[in-house]
Design a protein around this motif. Sequence first.
Motif, PDB file in Angstrom:
ATOM      1  N   ILE A   1       0.858  -1.197   0.000  1.00 37.59           N
ATOM      2  CA  ILE A   1       0.000   0.000   0.000  1.00 37.59           C
ATOM      3  C   ILE A   1       0.888   1.239   0.000  1.00 37.59           C
ATOM      4  CG2 ILE A   1      -1.718   1.321   1.284  1.00 37.59           C
ATOM      5  CD1 ILE A   1      -2.754  -1.338   2.401  1.00 37.59           C
ATOM      6  N   ILE A   2       0.618   2.155  -0.933  1.00 38.38           N
ATOM      7  CA  ILE A   2       1.442   3.355  -1.103  1.00 38.38           C
ATOM      8  C   ILE A   2       0.659   4.580  -0.624  1.00 38.38           C
ATOM      9  CG2 ILE A   2       2.678   4.775  -2.774  1.00 38.38           C
ATOM     10  CD1 ILE A   2       2.479   2.032  -4.543  1.00 38.38           C
ATOM     11  N   PRO A   3       0.935   5.079   0.572  1.00 37.70           N
ATOM     12  CA  PRO A   3       0.284   6.315   1.019  1.00 37.70           C
ATOM     13  C   PRO A   3       0.829   7.485   0.183  1.00 37.70           C
ATOM     14  CG  PRO A   3       1.375   5.127   2.832  1.00 37.70           C
ATOM     15  CD  PRO A   3       1.882   4.554   1.559  1.00 37.70           C
ATOM     16  N   TYR A   4      -0.047   8.379  -0.227  1.00 34.93           N
ATOM     17  CA  TYR A   4       0.403   9.479  -1.074  1.00 34.93           C
ATOM     18  C   TYR A   4      -0.449  10.711  -0.860  1.00 34.93           C
ATOM     19  CZ  TYR A   4      -3.648   9.132  -4.192  1.00 34.93           C
ATOM     20  OH  TYR A   4      -4.938   9.154  -4.694  1.00 34.93           O
ATOM     21  N   TYR A   5       0.102  11.834  -1.306  1.00 33.26           N
ATOM     22  CA  TYR A   5      -0.694  13.047  -1.393  1.00 33.26           C
ATOM     23  C   TYR A   5      -0.192  13.895  -2.557  1.00 33.26           C
ATOM     24  CZ  TYR A   5       3.009  15.877   0.799  1.00 33.26           C
ATOM     25  OH  TYR A   5       4.186  16.521   1.069  1.00 33.26           O
ATOM     26  N   PHE A   6      -1.071  14.731  -3.089  1.00 31.54           N
ATOM     27  CA  PHE A   6      -0.717  15.703  -4.120  1.00 31.54           C
ATOM     28  C   PHE A   6      -0.417  17.043  -3.453  1.00 31.54           C
ATOM     29  CE2 PHE A   6      -3.278  12.780  -6.704  1.00 31.54           C
ATOM     30  CZ  PHE A   6      -2.499  12.664  -7.846  1.00 31.54           C
ATOM     31  N   GLU A   7       0.608  17.730  -3.930  1.00 35.32           N
ATOM     32  CA  GLU A   7       0.827  19.088  -3.469  1.00 35.32           C
ATOM     33  C   GLU A   7      -0.347  19.965  -3.896  1.00 35.32           C
ATOM     34  OE1 GLU A   7       4.624  20.615  -4.584  1.00 35.32           O
ATOM     35  OE2 GLU A   7       5.657  19.463  -3.024  1.00 35.32           O
TER      36      GLU A   7
ATOM     37  N   SER B   1      -3.123  20.837 -10.409  1.00 31.68           N
ATOM     38  CA  SER B   1      -4.468  21.110 -10.910  1.00 31.68           C
ATOM     39  C   SER B   1      -5.315  19.840 -10.911  1.00 31.68           C
ATOM     40  CB  SER B   1      -4.407  21.679 -12.326  1.00 31.68           C
ATOM     41  OG  SER B   1      -3.999  20.679 -13.250  1.00 31.68           O
ATOM     42  N   THR B   2      -6.627  20.022 -10.927  1.00 22.44           N
ATOM     43  CA  THR B   2      -7.539  18.876 -10.982  1.00 22.44           C
ATOM     44  C   THR B   2      -7.300  18.057 -12.237  1.00 22.44           C
ATOM     45  OG1 THR B   2      -9.224  20.093  -9.734  1.00 22.44           O
ATOM     46  CG2 THR B   2      -9.968  18.198 -11.015  1.00 22.44           C
ATOM     47  N   GLU B   3      -7.040  18.734 -13.367  1.00 27.30           N
ATOM     48  CA  GLU B   3      -6.814  18.030 -14.632  1.00 27.30           C
ATOM     49  C   GLU B   3      -5.548  17.182 -14.577  1.00 27.30           C
ATOM     50  OE1 GLU B   3      -9.444  21.416 -15.154  1.00 27.30           O
ATOM     51  OE2 GLU B   3      -7.390  21.284 -14.347  1.00 27.30           O
ATOM     52  N   ASP B   4      -4.465  17.746 -14.051  1.00 32.59           N
ATOM     53  CA  ASP B   4      -3.224  16.995 -13.929  1.00 32.59           C
ATOM     54  C   ASP B   4      -3.384  15.849 -12.929  1.00 32.59           C
ATOM     55  OD1 ASP B   4      -2.115  18.691 -15.745  1.00 32.59           O
ATOM     56  OD2 ASP B   4      -0.699  19.635 -14.381  1.00 32.59           O
ATOM     57  N   MET B   5      -4.121  16.110 -11.861  1.00 28.30           N
ATOM     58  CA  MET B   5      -4.364  15.090 -10.858  1.00 28.30           C
ATOM     59  C   MET B   5      -5.103  13.897 -11.468  1.00 28.30           C
ATOM     60  SD  MET B   5      -6.060  15.763  -7.087  1.00 28.30           S
ATOM     61  CE  MET B   5      -5.170  17.330  -6.975  1.00 28.30           C
ATOM     62  N   ASP B   6      -6.121  14.183 -12.284  1.00 29.68           N
ATOM     63  CA  ASP B   6      -6.905  13.113 -12.912  1.00 29.68           C
ATOM     64  C   ASP B   6      -6.032  12.286 -13.848  1.00 29.68           C
ATOM     65  OD1 ASP B   6      -9.162  13.879 -11.565  1.00 29.68           O
ATOM     66  OD2 ASP B   6     -10.045  14.985 -13.238  1.00 29.68           O
ATOM     67  N   LEU B   7      -5.136  12.937 -14.596  1.00 27.92           N
ATOM     68  CA  LEU B   7      -4.253  12.208 -15.495  1.00 27.92           C
ATOM     69  C   LEU B   7      -3.334  11.280 -14.705  1.00 27.92           C
ATOM     70  CD1 LEU B   7      -2.478  13.510 -18.636  1.00 27.92           C
ATOM     71  CD2 LEU B   7      -1.172  12.209 -16.963  1.00 27.92           C
TER      72      LEU B   7
ATOM     73  N   VAL C   1       3.660  18.922  -9.394  1.00 26.59           N
ATOM     74  CA  VAL C   1       3.690  19.342 -10.796  1.00 26.59           C
ATOM     75  C   VAL C   1       4.008  20.836 -10.818  1.00 26.59           C
ATOM     76  CG1 VAL C   1       2.403  19.601 -12.951  1.00 26.59           C
ATOM     77  CG2 VAL C   1       1.972  17.613 -11.484  1.00 26.59           C
ATOM     78  N   ASN C   2       5.111  21.204 -11.456  1.00 26.14           N
ATOM     79  CA  ASN C   2       5.417  22.629 -11.612  1.00 26.14           C
ATOM     80  C   ASN C   2       4.326  23.306 -12.430  1.00 26.14           C
ATOM     81  OD1 ASN C   2       7.741  22.667 -10.110  1.00 26.14           O
ATOM     82  ND2 ASN C   2       9.135  22.599 -11.857  1.00 26.14           N
ATOM     83  N   GLN C   3       4.120  24.573 -12.179  1.00 21.29           N
ATOM     84  CA  GLN C   3       3.037  25.293 -12.849  1.00 21.29           C
ATOM     85  C   GLN C   3       3.495  26.020 -14.110  1.00 21.29           C
ATOM     86  OE1 GLN C   3      -0.272  24.800 -11.816  1.00 21.29           O
ATOM     87  NE2 GLN C   3       1.027  23.219 -10.907  1.00 21.29           N
TER      88      GLN C   3
ATOM     89  N   SER D   1       6.685  16.372 -11.940  1.00 20.35           N
ATOM     90  CA  SER D   1       6.722  16.790 -13.335  1.00 20.35           C
ATOM     91  C   SER D   1       7.188  18.236 -13.399  1.00 20.35           C
ATOM     92  CB  SER D   1       5.339  16.658 -13.984  1.00 20.35           C
ATOM     93  OG  SER D   1       5.347  17.221 -15.286  1.00 20.35           O
ATOM     94  N   SER D   2       8.111  18.516 -14.312  1.00 19.54           N
ATOM     95  CA  SER D   2       8.658  19.868 -14.427  1.00 19.54           C
ATOM     96  C   SER D   2       7.705  20.828 -15.122  1.00 19.54           C
ATOM     97  CB  SER D   2       9.982  19.830 -15.202  1.00 19.54           C
ATOM     98  OG  SER D   2      10.903  18.973 -14.578  1.00 19.54           O
ATOM     99  N   TYR D   3       6.699  20.274 -15.796  1.00 13.61           N
ATOM    100  CA  TYR D   3       5.735  21.094 -16.531  1.00 13.61           C
ATOM    101  C   TYR D   3       4.326  20.561 -16.307  1.00 13.61           C
ATOM    102  CZ  TYR D   3      10.085  22.281 -18.905  1.00 13.61           C
ATOM    103  OH  TYR D   3      11.372  22.664 -19.171  1.00 13.61           O
ATOM    104  N   GLN D   4       3.332  21.413 -16.559  1.00 14.66           N
ATOM    105  CA  GLN D   4       1.954  20.972 -16.498  1.00 14.66           C
ATOM    106  C   GLN D   4       1.730  19.832 -17.503  1.00 14.66           C
ATOM    107  OE1 GLN D   4      -0.194  24.609 -17.248  1.00 14.66           O
ATOM    108  NE2 GLN D   4      -0.175  25.205 -15.094  1.00 14.66           N
ATOM    109  N   LEU D   5       0.826  18.938 -17.175  1.00 11.49           N
ATOM    110  CA  LEU D   5       0.594  17.734 -17.977  1.00 11.49           C
ATOM    111  C   LEU D   5      -0.620  17.860 -18.884  1.00 11.49           C
ATOM    112  CD1 LEU D   5       1.187  15.249 -15.037  1.00 11.49           C
ATOM    113  CD2 LEU D   5       2.800  15.781 -16.882  1.00 11.49           C
TER     114      LEU D   5
END
Length: 250
Positions: A26-32, A36-42, A75-77, A108-112
């Motif tokens: 099990i990998i516990p994780y969080y997003f900074e 964005s919601t779009e990058d998170m979904d990807l 993810v960098n903005q 990621s160095s750039y938005q996805l």
Amino acid sequence: RMNILSILILIVGASSRQNFKWENNIIPYYFEDSVSTEDMDLIKSQMILIEENTCLQFSAKPKDDVPRRHLRIAVNQTQCNDADGKMRLSGRVDFPEDDGDGALLLKSSYQLTGGECDQNYEKVQGAILHLFFLAFGASHIHRRPDRDQYIQINTDCIRENATKAFEINVNASSMAMSVPYTCDSLMHYRNDSGTKCSEDSCGGLCPTIVARPGNTDCDKIGSYEANDVDWLMLNMYHCAQDGTAAKQDY
């Protein structure tokens, strides 16, 4: 035709002695917060793919409630496109210094999403899956010590700032060496990776990787999708039960 400025993956702190396993898989994780919601979904779409093909499971946690060992996703903005409209894909995996105890960073160095990234969605997904594989212990197939049996590296075609990414890794992970060499692996660079010339304006592709003469199993070099051997590699390390891969039959 995909218009890409660069694809670069940087791995920090990993070694052949690294413990890539997770308690109970099990990998516990969080997003900074900046993701964005779009990058998170990807990114989540690739988490689901991993869960469907391995025993690994992701468990979202609040940032202030993660265990000491966890996955942090950033993810960098900076937008996907550069000033000339070319897509940029670049990322890094930072391992904790104390051999697996602490935060593992996938960034990621750039938005996805947005711009050219939306036009090349499947390729961006593949780049994120590639990062996940690195985070969980895989290494680049084209750098295996036995790679010269299968491919040839055209050093004259490699950009000066990319030469290190094509050097043989004598300390390739046991995970990478545990499976047959496949040219169409997600973890194998493509023939245009790191090339000095991939555009028609400079005379066409100067391939950095070609099949070794006589190798008839190397029609496709590199991939944005994991093949069966890639999934087997991950399963053998994380999910093996009595020497067999636990999730899939191969």
